[in-house]
Design an enzyme around this catalytic site. Sequence first.
Site: not given
Ligand code: NAD
Length: 406
Positions: A100
């Site tokens: 990571k």
């Molecule tokens: P992203 O940056 O695309 O989206 C994050 C979202 O969370 C945004 O809409 C933001 O506004 C929102 N957010 C932030 N703080 C917040 C709060 N306090 N309350 C409500 N919403 C809030 O990120 P992502 O890629 O969608 O990742 C989200 C989660 O999923 C993370 O934990 C990441 O590690 C996990 N994840 C992502 C992937 C991937 O392929 N992108 C894969 C596995 C896990």
Amino acid sequence: MEIIRQCGKLLEFEKRFPNGKMVERISISDKIIRFKAILSRDNGGIGVFQCYRVQQSDVLGPYKGGTRLHPSVSMNEVKALATLMSLKTALVNVPFGGGKGGICVDPKALSEKELERLVRKYTNRIKDDLGPDEDIPAPDVNSGPREMAWIYDEYRKYSESARGVVTGKPLELGGSLGRIQATGFGVALVTERLCYDKKLVNPAISIEGFGNVGQYAALKLFEMGFKIVAVSDSRGCVVNQVGLNISDLLAFKREKGRLSGFPGGKPAERIIEVPVEVHIPCALGHSINRDNVDSIPSGLKIVVEGANAPVSSHAENVLIDRGVILAPDILANAGGVIVSYYEWVQNREGLYWSEDEVLGKMTEKMNAAYENVVSYASEKKIALRQAAYCLAMDKIARAIGFRGAQ
Ligand code: NAD
């Protein structure tokens, strides 16, 4: 992590690997890279940003894991997320290890050019540790195809065999069809299967976070006919007890960059307090925690972890005592790394698959992992998280065992 110790006991590592210190071998990180990147700002000043890349385990294949751009990024968080990646790749049976990365930055506070310079600096500093057979970054919070393109392009300056060095790239640079939807679609699939298994008919669902994971989970569930009554992002929450029109909400978010003001719903203070049967956190870690777990209304039956580590261990114990079932992150959000693997395979073959083929293969792998976890949990009478960890740790331990003394 306490749960790794617990699962080591369940797996009887002490008997099976008497000299192996297996729990320690599974939980320690192989390499930790930590440095400060100095950025020339557009206004002539400088910015200093703490950067990390953790290579946790390559027992099952090259290190693999996302790159987070967020002001809360810390060493401990990146280490924990890297460990989750090692377990996730093992659980869903892709030939990768875990890693990571992260930069402690608020990307919204930088211009696009500044952010590009920062991501390139970051890549440049870790380039000797990256590679399609070494360590393969991917998107995470606040990073997507654009940032992956910068990483790819920066790395390419120093190496020819570059395509598979990063996944989640734009299609034009060798990205895979289906990657952008993969994590959210996988979250939707696990939600659908758990609701079916637990005989929840037409449950009300809330989704925290409306970025990559939250948007595609919401869209898929909406297309499947589920009723999503609340969605939030970092700036607000919208609620409609009859069900939000997710297509309209997506169009609104893409146009305005926010959810607040959406005409098809009403604003709410905290999504966690909206009464639902299924809650899907898709934002940051520990969003359900000691301070808010008691304010969750009593009807909650299922939590599906779209985000990594969204439930603190205290909150998890409270929810389990209340009979809530938690689908763990290493299962629920594994669709992304599965399709990252397919992107890497396609880059190596130079042969590209259709979206249906990619998502069909992902669905097969997610279903297999889901069934393994559910049946192991019921056989051993343990929670889904313990079952997922045991299956993943057992695979890593057996691989370490085969590799023998090193
Ligand atoms: P992203 O940056 O695309 O989206 C994050 C979202 O969370 C945004 O809409 C933001 O506004 C929102 N957010 C932030 N703080 C917040 C709060 N306090 N309350 C409500 N919403 C809030 O990120 P992502 O890629 O969608 O990742 C989200 C989660 O999923 C993370 O934990 C990441 O590690 C996990 N994840 C992502 C992937 C991937 O392929 N992108 C894969 C596995 C896990």
